[in-house]
Scaffold this motif. Sequence first.
Motif, PDB file in Angstrom:
ATOM      1  N   UNK A 194      -0.914  -6.856   0.639  1.00  8.70           N
ATOM      2  CA  UNK A 194      -2.104  -7.561   0.147  1.00  8.70           C
ATOM      3  C   UNK A 194      -2.364  -7.355  -1.333  1.00  8.70           C
ATOM      4  N   UNK A 195      -2.066  -6.180  -1.848  1.00 10.17           N
ATOM      5  CA  UNK A 195      -2.340  -5.898  -3.257  1.00 10.17           C
ATOM      6  C   UNK A 195      -1.092  -5.408  -3.970  1.00 10.17           C
ATOM      7  N   UNK A 196       0.040  -5.878  -3.516  1.00 12.68           N
ATOM      8  CA  UNK A 196       1.329  -5.511  -4.099  1.00 12.68           C
ATOM      9  C   UNK A 196       1.424  -6.045  -5.519  1.00 12.68           C
ATOM     10  N   UNK A 197       2.066  -5.288  -6.404  1.00 12.89           N
ATOM     11  CA  UNK A 197       2.285  -5.663  -7.800  1.00 12.89           C
ATOM     12  C   UNK A 197       1.005  -5.733  -8.611  1.00 12.89           C
ATOM     13  N   UNK A 198       0.087  -4.849  -8.312  1.00 13.99           N
ATOM     14  CA  UNK A 198      -1.120  -4.812  -9.140  1.00 13.99           C
ATOM     15  C   UNK A 198      -0.815  -4.116 -10.452  1.00 13.99           C
ATOM     16  N   UNK A 199      -1.409  -4.601 -11.527  1.00 14.01           N
ATOM     17  CA  UNK A 199      -1.178  -4.005 -12.854  1.00 14.01           C
ATOM     18  C   UNK A 199      -2.060  -2.792 -13.032  1.00 14.01           C
TER      19      UNK A 199
END
Length: 100
Positions: free
Chosen positions: A95-100
């Motif tokens: 759901x929140x993969x690759x958040x900066x």
Amino acid sequence: MKNSTFTHQVRAHLAVLFKSVMILMMLATVVPSMAAVGDTFTQGKIKYTVLSESGSTGTVSASKAVKFIYGELTIPKKVVNNNISYVVTTIPKSAFFCLA
């Protein structure tokens, strides 16, 4: 004489039709719209997917609604949409993969 009776019947039918339409319009504004399982809605930076719904309550999963989210993000335990109170029960692993 026949024309007068016909006109009276048409007016009576139109009156019934008008009343029926008015009642349907009133009901449409009173009854909350229900979401179907799989429907989504967005609040802020979170997208919610409806998992279940019964009356004025239901459950949803939460995921990001935007490509990048900076800083902290709080996912509420409950969220309200169209007068229906949903409990957030699932947050998928991606759901929140690759958040900066």
